[in-house]
Design a protein around this motif. Sequence first.
Motif, PDB file in Angstrom:
ATOM      1  N   GLY A   1       0.802  -1.219   0.000  1.00  0.00           N
ATOM      2  CA  GLY A   1       0.000   0.000   0.000  1.00  0.00           C
ATOM      3  C   GLY A   1       0.835   1.270   0.000  1.00  0.00           C
ATOM      4  N   PRO A   2       1.870   1.363   0.853  1.00  0.00           N
ATOM      5  CA  PRO A   2       2.710   2.570   0.826  1.00  0.00           C
ATOM      6  C   PRO A   2       3.436   2.770  -0.507  1.00  0.00           C
ATOM      7  CG  PRO A   2       2.960   1.444   2.928  1.00  0.00           C
ATOM      8  CD  PRO A   2       2.155   0.526   2.045  1.00  0.00           C
ATOM      9  N   ALA A   3       3.758   1.707  -1.210  1.00  0.00           N
ATOM     10  CA  ALA A   3       4.396   1.865  -2.520  1.00  0.00           C
ATOM     11  C   ALA A   3       3.422   2.477  -3.516  1.00  0.00           C
ATOM     12  CB  ALA A   3       4.909   0.525  -3.036  1.00  0.00           C
ATOM     13  N   VAL A   4       2.169   2.037  -3.472  1.00  0.00           N
ATOM     14  CA  VAL A   4       1.145   2.640  -4.333  1.00  0.00           C
ATOM     15  C   VAL A   4       0.976   4.121  -3.992  1.00  0.00           C
ATOM     16  CG1 VAL A   4      -1.302   2.618  -4.942  1.00  0.00           C
ATOM     17  CG2 VAL A   4      -0.066   0.454  -4.678  1.00  0.00           C
ATOM     18  N   ALA A   5       0.988   4.426  -2.700  1.00  0.00           N
ATOM     19  CA  ALA A   5       0.860   5.822  -2.287  1.00  0.00           C
ATOM     20  C   ALA A   5       2.055   6.653  -2.739  1.00  0.00           C
ATOM     21  CB  ALA A   5       0.711   5.895  -0.769  1.00  0.00           C
ATOM     22  N   LEU A   6       3.216   6.037  -2.827  1.00  0.00           N
ATOM     23  CA  LEU A   6       4.440   6.767  -3.194  1.00  0.00           C
ATOM     24  C   LEU A   6       4.562   6.978  -4.698  1.00  0.00           C
ATOM     25  CD1 LEU A   6       7.204   7.968  -2.362  1.00  0.00           C
ATOM     26  CD2 LEU A   6       8.143   5.650  -2.619  1.00  0.00           C
ATOM     27  N   VAL A   7       4.407   5.910  -5.476  1.00  0.00           N
ATOM     28  CA  VAL A   7       4.677   5.989  -6.921  1.00  0.00           C
ATOM     29  C   VAL A   7       3.452   5.753  -7.791  1.00  0.00           C
ATOM     30  CG1 VAL A   7       7.079   5.299  -6.573  1.00  0.00           C
ATOM     31  CG2 VAL A   7       5.366   3.551  -7.098  1.00  0.00           C
ATOM     32  N   GLY A   8       2.317   5.403  -7.183  1.00  0.00           N
ATOM     33  CA  GLY A   8       1.116   5.131  -7.952  1.00  0.00           C
ATOM     34  C   GLY A   8       0.929   3.648  -8.194  1.00  0.00           C
ATOM     35  N   ASP A   9      -0.285   3.276  -8.574  1.00  0.00           N
ATOM     36  CA  ASP A   9      -0.622   1.883  -8.861  1.00  0.00           C
ATOM     37  C   ASP A   9      -0.242   1.568 -10.306  1.00  0.00           C
ATOM     38  OD1 ASP A   9      -1.676  -0.623  -9.209  1.00  0.00           O
ATOM     39  OD2 ASP A   9      -3.692  -0.118  -8.512  1.00  0.00           O
ATOM     40  N   ASP A  10       0.793   0.757 -10.466  1.00  0.00           N
ATOM     41  CA  ASP A  10       1.272   0.421 -11.807  1.00  0.00           C
ATOM     42  C   ASP A  10       0.837  -0.971 -12.251  1.00  0.00           C
ATOM     43  OD1 ASP A  10       2.584   2.822 -12.271  1.00  0.00           O
ATOM     44  OD2 ASP A  10       4.417   2.150 -11.256  1.00  0.00           O
ATOM     45  N   SER A  11      -0.144  -1.560 -11.563  1.00  0.00           N
ATOM     46  CA  SER A  11      -0.530  -2.936 -11.867  1.00  0.00           C
ATOM     47  C   SER A  11      -1.572  -3.052 -12.969  1.00  0.00           C
ATOM     48  CB  SER A  11      -1.075  -3.604 -10.597  1.00  0.00           C
ATOM     49  OG  SER A  11      -2.257  -2.940 -10.137  1.00  0.00           O
ATOM     50  N   GLY A  12      -2.177  -1.944 -13.366  1.00  0.00           N
ATOM     51  CA  GLY A  12      -3.286  -2.022 -14.312  1.00  0.00           C
ATOM     52  C   GLY A  12      -2.919  -1.841 -15.774  1.00  0.00           C
ATOM     53  N   HIS A  13      -1.652  -1.657 -16.084  1.00  0.00           N
ATOM     54  CA  HIS A  13      -1.257  -1.449 -17.476  1.00  0.00           C
ATOM     55  C   HIS A  13      -1.326  -2.757 -18.265  1.00  0.00           C
ATOM     56  CE1 HIS A  13       0.128   2.610 -16.599  1.00  0.00           C
ATOM     57  NE2 HIS A  13       0.790   2.139 -15.564  1.00  0.00           N
ATOM     58  N   THR A  14      -1.512  -2.631 -19.570  1.00  0.00           N
ATOM     59  CA  THR A  14      -1.590  -3.806 -20.437  1.00  0.00           C
ATOM     60  C   THR A  14      -0.638  -3.648 -21.618  1.00  0.00           C
ATOM     61  OG1 THR A  14      -3.420  -2.843 -21.718  1.00  0.00           O
ATOM     62  CG2 THR A  14      -3.998  -4.227 -19.819  1.00  0.00           C
ATOM     63  N   GLY A  15      -0.384  -4.774 -22.298  1.00  0.00           N
ATOM     64  CA  GLY A  15       0.466  -4.754 -23.484  1.00  0.00           C
ATOM     65  C   GLY A  15       1.870  -4.277 -23.162  1.00  0.00           C
ATOM     66  N   LEU A  16       2.499  -3.617 -24.122  1.00  0.00           N
ATOM     67  CA  LEU A  16       3.853  -3.117 -23.916  1.00  0.00           C
ATOM     68  C   LEU A  16       3.919  -2.070 -22.809  1.00  0.00           C
ATOM     69  CD1 LEU A  16       5.176  -2.770 -27.592  1.00  0.00           C
ATOM     70  CD2 LEU A  16       5.497  -4.665 -25.982  1.00  0.00           C
ATOM     71  N   ALA A  17       2.768  -1.416 -22.556  1.00  0.00           N
ATOM     72  CA  ALA A  17       2.733  -0.376 -21.524  1.00  0.00           C
ATOM     73  C   ALA A  17       2.914  -0.939 -20.120  1.00  0.00           C
ATOM     74  CB  ALA A  17       1.418   0.397 -21.593  1.00  0.00           C
ATOM     75  N   ARG A  18       2.867  -2.263 -19.962  1.00  0.00           N
ATOM     76  CA  ARG A  18       3.159  -2.844 -18.649  1.00  0.00           C
ATOM     77  C   ARG A  18       4.605  -2.560 -18.247  1.00  0.00           C
ATOM     78  NH1 ARG A  18       2.736  -8.554 -17.726  1.00  0.00           N
ATOM     79  NH2 ARG A  18       2.737  -7.874 -15.556  1.00  0.00           N
ATOM     80  N   SER A  19       5.462  -2.358 -19.229  1.00  0.00           N
ATOM     81  CA  SER A  19       6.874  -2.117 -18.963  1.00  0.00           C
ATOM     82  C   SER A  19       7.129  -0.641 -18.680  1.00  0.00           C
ATOM     83  CB  SER A  19       7.719  -2.559 -20.163  1.00  0.00           C
ATOM     84  OG  SER A  19       9.044  -2.082 -20.059  1.00  0.00           O
ATOM     85  N   LEU A  20       7.732  -0.355 -17.528  1.00  0.00           N
ATOM     86  CA  LEU A  20       8.132   1.018 -17.225  1.00  0.00           C
ATOM     87  C   LEU A  20       9.076   1.545 -18.293  1.00  0.00           C
ATOM     88  CD1 LEU A  20       8.487   3.534 -15.422  1.00  0.00           C
ATOM     89  CD2 LEU A  20      10.256   2.259 -14.179  1.00  0.00           C
ATOM     90  N   HIS A  21       9.951   0.688 -18.813  1.00  0.00           N
ATOM     91  CA  HIS A  21      10.902   1.105 -19.840  1.00  0.00           C
ATOM     92  C   HIS A  21      10.170   1.644 -21.069  1.00  0.00           C
ATOM     93  CE1 HIS A  21      12.807  -1.730 -17.173  1.00  0.00           C
ATOM     94  NE2 HIS A  21      14.009  -1.476 -17.658  1.00  0.00           N
ATOM     95  N   HIS A  22       9.063   0.989 -21.428  1.00  0.00           N
ATOM     96  CA  HIS A  22       8.288   1.458 -22.573  1.00  0.00           C
ATOM     97  C   HIS A  22       7.535   2.732 -22.235  1.00  0.00           C
ATOM     98  CE1 HIS A  22       4.973   1.558 -25.532  1.00  0.00           C
ATOM     99  NE2 HIS A  22       5.845   0.996 -26.342  1.00  0.00           N
ATOM    100  N   ARG A  23       6.886   2.769 -21.074  1.00  0.00           N
ATOM    101  CA  ARG A  23       6.097   3.951 -20.694  1.00  0.00           C
ATOM    102  C   ARG A  23       6.978   5.187 -20.562  1.00  0.00           C
ATOM    103  NH1 ARG A  23       4.278   0.484 -16.763  1.00  0.00           N
ATOM    104  NH2 ARG A  23       4.992   1.840 -15.061  1.00  0.00           N
ATOM    105  N   TRP A  24       8.188   5.017 -20.044  1.00  0.00           N
ATOM    106  CA  TRP A  24       9.061   6.165 -19.815  1.00  0.00           C
ATOM    107  C   TRP A  24       9.326   6.938 -21.102  1.00  0.00           C
ATOM    108  CZ3 TRP A  24      10.861   8.738 -15.707  1.00  0.00           C
ATOM    109  CH2 TRP A  24      11.928   9.637 -15.918  1.00  0.00           C
ATOM    110  N   PHE A  25       9.501   6.229 -22.196  1.00  0.00           N
ATOM    111  CA  PHE A  25       9.858   6.877 -23.462  1.00  0.00           C
ATOM    112  C   PHE A  25       8.651   7.184 -24.346  1.00  0.00           C
ATOM    113  CE2 PHE A  25      13.819   4.687 -22.264  1.00  0.00           C
ATOM    114  CZ  PHE A  25      14.717   5.740 -22.383  1.00  0.00           C
ATOM    115  N   THR A  26       7.446   6.776 -23.929  1.00  0.00           N
ATOM    116  CA  THR A  26       6.270   7.000 -24.776  1.00  0.00           C
ATOM    117  C   THR A  26       5.146   7.750 -24.075  1.00  0.00           C
ATOM    118  OG1 THR A  26       5.340   4.828 -24.161  1.00  0.00           O
ATOM    119  CG2 THR A  26       6.723   4.923 -26.158  1.00  0.00           C
ATOM    120  N   ASP A  27       5.160   7.804 -22.757  1.00  0.00           N
ATOM    121  CA  ASP A  27       4.090   8.460 -22.004  1.00  0.00           C
ATOM    122  C   ASP A  27       4.696   9.526 -21.092  1.00  0.00           C
ATOM    123  OD1 ASP A  27       1.966   9.278 -20.485  1.00  0.00           O
ATOM    124  OD2 ASP A  27       1.580   7.318 -19.554  1.00  0.00           O
TER     125      ASP A  27
END
Length: 277
Positions: A132-158
């Motif tokens: 829970g504290p991690a979600v509060a700190l950086v947000g809930d990252d569990s709901g992404h799908t496809g390539l967007a599940r990867s932080l590496h992909h999201r960082w350079f595209t979102d």
Amino acid sequence: MDRARLAAFLRTRRDSLQPEDVGLPRGRRRRAVGLRREEVAALSDVSADYYSRLEQERGPHPSEQILSSIARGLRLSVEERDHLFQLGGYAVPRQGRRSDRVDPGIMRILDRLADTPAQVVSLLGETLGQTGPAVALVGDDSGHTGLARSLHHRWFTDPGTRMIYPEDDHPMHSRLLASHLHATYARDGVGSRAAMIVDALLTASPEFAALWREHPVLGAYCAPKRIVHPALGLLELHCQTLVDPGRSQALQVYTAAPGTESHEKLRQLSVGGDRQG
């Protein structure tokens, strides 16, 4: 399906787990040797009645998805999970480098860190579990799908992905993530999920393409970070990392030096702060 052996196997594994192993309080009047059936059911995201019937040899034929959930709830090892599938009448799940299943040892540690910002990620930055504290700190990252599940992909595209870090730190994070992806691609090769992400980013992100041409070398997987929280402001944190034996996922634990303003802000997150905005 071997109904009797399946039931016996579930009972033995339930008896071998203690509440502390899964982050549950023991309580004063506990009589069960291990976990209660309803506790395993809750950990497995199935109804208590459904799970009880399986242990009593009168349940329906569980699906592969249900068995995967129970394996996760009972913190089974890979070998134990394979045995569970065989008892259920299914072929052993194919092994691969990419797995959405948290290593049982890593999961037991995460369970004990319920009041601490901690998360489990794959080597491609796919979030597999968060406190829970991690979600509060950086947000809930569990709901992404496809390539967007990867932080590496999201960082350079979102662009929104970068908002939790000060803008001055963006180039450092870009280089670090590119180096992580480069190392995973070198290990897994053509046709891997890492290769799919690299191919997509070479087309979508000139910044990534420029970094990729430099053949970035892997640095510290989770370096010290400055994180901007919408309610608490800037936090200066350290991130300790524990990599699982198969080197396919890592447990990241965020801490701050005692006595600092950031340490107090982390304490506030641990008692119910949300990440809003």
